[in-house]
Motif scaffolding. Structure first.
Motif, PDB file in Angstrom:
ATOM      1  N   HIS A 126       2.951 -14.911  -5.184  1.00 46.29           N
ATOM      2  CA  HIS A 126       2.411 -13.803  -4.397  1.00 46.29           C
ATOM      3  C   HIS A 126       0.951 -13.492  -4.714  1.00 46.29           C
ATOM      4  O   HIS A 126       0.487 -12.378  -4.484  1.00 46.29           O
ATOM      5  N   THR A 127       0.220 -14.473  -5.206  1.00 48.44           N
ATOM      6  CA  THR A 127      -1.168 -14.253  -5.623  1.00 48.44           C
ATOM      7  C   THR A 127      -2.038 -13.719  -4.493  1.00 48.44           C
ATOM      8  O   THR A 127      -2.786 -12.749  -4.676  1.00 48.44           O
ATOM      9  N   ALA A 128      -1.951 -14.294  -3.329  1.00 45.75           N
ATOM     10  CA  ALA A 128      -2.783 -13.855  -2.197  1.00 45.75           C
ATOM     11  C   ALA A 128      -2.450 -12.421  -1.799  1.00 45.75           C
ATOM     12  O   ALA A 128      -3.345 -11.613  -1.526  1.00 45.75           O
ATOM     13  N   LYS A 129      -1.184 -12.094  -1.790  1.00 48.45           N
ATOM     14  CA  LYS A 129      -0.781 -10.736  -1.415  1.00 48.45           C
ATOM     15  C   LYS A 129      -1.219  -9.725  -2.464  1.00 48.45           C
ATOM     16  O   LYS A 129      -1.584  -8.592  -2.132  1.00 48.45           O
ATOM     17  N   ILE A 130      -1.214 -10.129  -3.721  1.00 44.76           N
ATOM     18  CA  ILE A 130      -1.684  -9.243  -4.789  1.00 44.76           C
ATOM     19  C   ILE A 130      -3.170  -8.973  -4.616  1.00 44.76           C
ATOM     20  O   ILE A 130      -3.629  -7.834  -4.774  1.00 44.76           O
ATOM     21  N   ARG A 131      -3.931 -10.000  -4.268  1.00 44.35           N
ATOM     22  CA  ARG A 131      -5.367  -9.805  -4.009  1.00 44.35           C
ATOM     23  C   ARG A 131      -5.583  -8.813  -2.865  1.00 44.35           C
ATOM     24  O   ARG A 131      -6.460  -7.955  -2.930  1.00 44.35           O
ATOM     25  N   GLU A 132      -4.763  -8.925  -1.826  1.00 44.96           N
ATOM     26  CA  GLU A 132      -4.859  -7.994  -0.701  1.00 44.96           C
ATOM     27  C   GLU A 132      -4.564  -6.562  -1.150  1.00 44.96           C
ATOM     28  O   GLU A 132      -5.233  -5.623  -0.723  1.00 44.96           O
ATOM     29  N   LEU A 133      -3.568  -6.414  -2.003  1.00 50.08           N
ATOM     30  CA  LEU A 133      -3.234  -5.080  -2.499  1.00 50.08           C
ATOM     31  C   LEU A 133      -4.362  -4.510  -3.353  1.00 50.08           C
ATOM     32  O   LEU A 133      -4.672  -3.314  -3.270  1.00 50.08           O
ATOM     33  N   LEU A 134      -4.971  -5.353  -4.182  1.00 56.62           N
ATOM     34  CA  LEU A 134      -6.098  -4.878  -4.991  1.00 56.62           C
ATOM     35  C   LEU A 134      -7.220  -4.375  -4.078  1.00 56.62           C
ATOM     36  O   LEU A 134      -7.810  -3.326  -4.333  1.00 56.62           O
ATOM     37  N   GLU A 135      -7.495  -5.119  -3.010  1.00 53.63           N
ATOM     38  CA  GLU A 135      -8.519  -4.706  -2.052  1.00 53.63           C
ATOM     39  C   GLU A 135      -8.135  -3.405  -1.354  1.00 53.63           C
ATOM     40  O   GLU A 135      -8.986  -2.580  -1.058  1.00 53.63           O
ATOM     41  N   LYS A 136      -6.847  -3.227  -1.092  1.00 53.06           N
ATOM     42  CA  LYS A 136      -6.363  -1.987  -0.479  1.00 53.06           C
ATOM     43  C   LYS A 136      -6.757  -0.783  -1.335  1.00 53.06           C
ATOM     44  O   LYS A 136      -7.063   0.284  -0.811  1.00 53.06           O
ATOM     45  N   TYR A 137      -6.765  -0.979  -2.651  1.00 50.81           N
ATOM     46  CA  TYR A 137      -7.133   0.096  -3.572  1.00 50.81           C
ATOM     47  C   TYR A 137      -8.609   0.037  -3.956  1.00 50.81           C
ATOM     48  O   TYR A 137      -9.034   0.666  -4.920  1.00 50.81           O
ATOM     49  N   GLY A 138      -9.395  -0.723  -3.191  1.00 51.16           N
ATOM     50  CA  GLY A 138     -10.841  -0.736  -3.357  1.00 51.16           C
ATOM     51  C   GLY A 138     -11.330  -1.525  -4.551  1.00 51.16           C
ATOM     52  O   GLY A 138     -12.354  -1.190  -5.134  1.00 51.16           O
ATOM     53  N   ALA A 139     -10.616  -2.587  -4.910  1.00 55.12           N
ATOM     54  CA  ALA A 139     -11.003  -3.352  -6.095  1.00 55.12           C
ATOM     55  C   ALA A 139     -10.833  -4.844  -5.866  1.00 55.12           C
ATOM     56  O   ALA A 139     -10.060  -5.272  -5.016  1.00 55.12           O
ATOM     57  N   LYS A 140     -11.608  -5.596  -6.636  1.00 59.82           N
ATOM     58  CA  LYS A 140     -11.441  -7.048  -6.625  1.00 59.82           C
ATOM     59  C   LYS A 140     -10.622  -7.495  -7.835  1.00 59.82           C
ATOM     60  O   LYS A 140     -10.083  -8.590  -7.855  1.00 59.82           O
ATOM     61  N   LYS A 141     -10.563  -6.634  -8.855  1.00 60.45           N
ATOM     62  CA  LYS A 141      -9.761  -6.941 -10.039  1.00 60.45           C
ATOM     63  C   LYS A 141      -9.107  -5.662 -10.544  1.00 60.45           C
ATOM     64  O   LYS A 141      -9.544  -4.549 -10.233  1.00 60.45           O
ATOM     65  N   LEU A 142      -8.070  -5.827 -11.317  1.00 59.53           N
ATOM     66  CA  LEU A 142      -7.261  -4.700 -11.773  1.00 59.53           C
ATOM     67  C   LEU A 142      -8.071  -3.655 -12.537  1.00 59.53           C
ATOM     68  O   LEU A 142      -7.871  -2.452 -12.356  1.00 59.53           O
ATOM     69  N   SER A 143      -9.002  -4.089 -13.337  1.00 55.72           N
ATOM     70  CA  SER A 143      -9.772  -3.142 -14.152  1.00 55.72           C
ATOM     71  C   SER A 143     -10.616  -2.180 -13.315  1.00 55.72           C
ATOM     72  O   SER A 143     -11.062  -1.155 -13.815  1.00 55.72           O
ATOM     73  N   GLU A 144     -10.803  -2.481 -12.041  1.00 55.64           N
ATOM     74  CA  GLU A 144     -11.573  -1.608 -11.159  1.00 55.64           C
ATOM     75  C   GLU A 144     -10.712  -0.532 -10.488  1.00 55.64           C
ATOM     76  O   GLU A 144     -11.238   0.352  -9.820  1.00 55.64           O
ATOM     77  N   ILE A 145      -9.412  -0.607 -10.664  1.00 55.49           N
ATOM     78  CA  ILE A 145      -8.509   0.358 -10.028  1.00 55.49           C
ATOM     79  C   ILE A 145      -8.345   1.577 -10.925  1.00 55.49           C
ATOM     80  O   ILE A 145      -8.196   1.453 -12.145  1.00 55.49           O
ATOM     81  N   GLU A 146      -8.382   2.741 -10.318  1.00 54.61           N
ATOM     82  CA  GLU A 146      -8.196   3.988 -11.051  1.00 54.61           C
ATOM     83  C   GLU A 146      -6.763   4.047 -11.597  1.00 54.61           C
ATOM     84  O   GLU A 146      -5.815   3.748 -10.873  1.00 54.61           O
ATOM     85  N   PRO A 147      -6.597   4.427 -12.853  1.00 56.95           N
ATOM     86  CA  PRO A 147      -5.246   4.537 -13.418  1.00 56.95           C
ATOM     87  C   PRO A 147      -4.321   5.459 -12.618  1.00 56.95           C
ATOM     88  O   PRO A 147      -3.115   5.245 -12.599  1.00 56.95           O
ATOM     89  N   SER A 148      -4.873   6.428 -11.927  1.00 57.03           N
ATOM     90  CA  SER A 148      -4.049   7.322 -11.117  1.00 57.03           C
ATOM     91  C   SER A 148      -3.392   6.582  -9.942  1.00 57.03           C
ATOM     92  O   SER A 148      -2.437   7.084  -9.346  1.00 57.03           O
ATOM     93  N   ASN A 149      -3.888   5.384  -9.617  1.00 57.32           N
ATOM     94  CA  ASN A 149      -3.324   4.596  -8.520  1.00 57.32           C
ATOM     95  C   ASN A 149      -2.318   3.542  -8.987  1.00 57.32           C
ATOM     96  O   ASN A 149      -1.732   2.852  -8.154  1.00 57.32           O
ATOM     97  N   TYR A 150      -2.124   3.411 -10.294  1.00 57.25           N
ATOM     98  CA  TYR A 150      -1.222   2.376 -10.810  1.00 57.25           C
ATOM     99  C   TYR A 150       0.185   2.510 -10.244  1.00 57.25           C
ATOM    100  O   TYR A 150       0.805   1.526  -9.850  1.00 57.25           O
ATOM    101  N   LYS A 151       0.708   3.719 -10.206  1.00 57.88           N
ATOM    102  CA  LYS A 151       2.078   3.927  -9.736  1.00 57.88           C
ATOM    103  C   LYS A 151       2.225   3.455  -8.292  1.00 57.88           C
ATOM    104  O   LYS A 151       3.187   2.760  -7.954  1.00 57.88           O
ATOM    105  N   ASP A 152       1.269   3.814  -7.439  1.00 59.95           N
ATOM    106  CA  ASP A 152       1.320   3.402  -6.038  1.00 59.95           C
ATOM    107  C   ASP A 152       1.168   1.887  -5.889  1.00 59.95           C
ATOM    108  O   ASP A 152       1.845   1.264  -5.071  1.00 59.95           O
ATOM    109  N   LEU A 153       0.272   1.308  -6.686  1.00 62.39           N
ATOM    110  CA  LEU A 153       0.092  -0.141  -6.659  1.00 62.39           C
ATOM    111  C   LEU A 153       1.387  -0.855  -7.038  1.00 62.39           C
ATOM    112  O   LEU A 153       1.802  -1.790  -6.368  1.00 62.39           O
ATOM    113  N   ILE A 154       2.026  -0.385  -8.103  1.00 58.32           N
ATOM    114  CA  ILE A 154       3.290  -0.999  -8.539  1.00 58.32           C
ATOM    115  C   ILE A 154       4.344  -0.864  -7.443  1.00 58.32           C
ATOM    116  O   ILE A 154       5.097  -1.804  -7.183  1.00 58.32           O
TER     117      ILE A 154
END
Length: 94
Positions: free
Chosen positions: A60-88
């Motif tokens: 699911h690598t491609a879909k994970i990349r799409e989800l990261l972009e949905k949260y405004g990031a290219k990599k996990l470290s750019e995502i706000e911790p407050s969004n982790y629950k929604d991302l999961i």
């Protein structure tokens, strides 16, 4: 089975004690919703990274990349911790 009954009885006694204490002190009794929020799972970046890696290994690598972009990031470290629950939650749908 008897052990489960004993544990349930202890939990019931504890709950009754909390209610009686609250009633005696005129405090507001906590609502069930508030208890649920206290027990809500929180995620650290290491937890999220592991979950994403596991899904990536399943193809699911491609879909994970799409989800990261949905949260405004290219990599996990750019995502706000407050969004982790929604991302999961989104990742678990994959």
């Amino acid at each position: 089975m008897l052990k489960n009954v004993m544990v349930d009885a202890e939990n019931l006694a504890s709950s009754i004690g909390v209610l009686l204490t609250a009633l005696e002190s005129d405090e507001e009794v906590p609502k069930k919703e508030e208890k649920v929020n206290q027990n809500e799972k929180t995620y650290e970046i290491e937890d999220v990274r592991k979950i994403l890696a596991d899904k990536s290994r399943l193809g699911h690598t491609a879909k994970i990349r799409e989800l990261l972009e949905k949260y405004g990031a290219k990599k996990l470290s750019e995502i706000e911790p407050s969004n982790y629950k929604d991302l999961i939650a989104d990742v678990e749908k994959l």
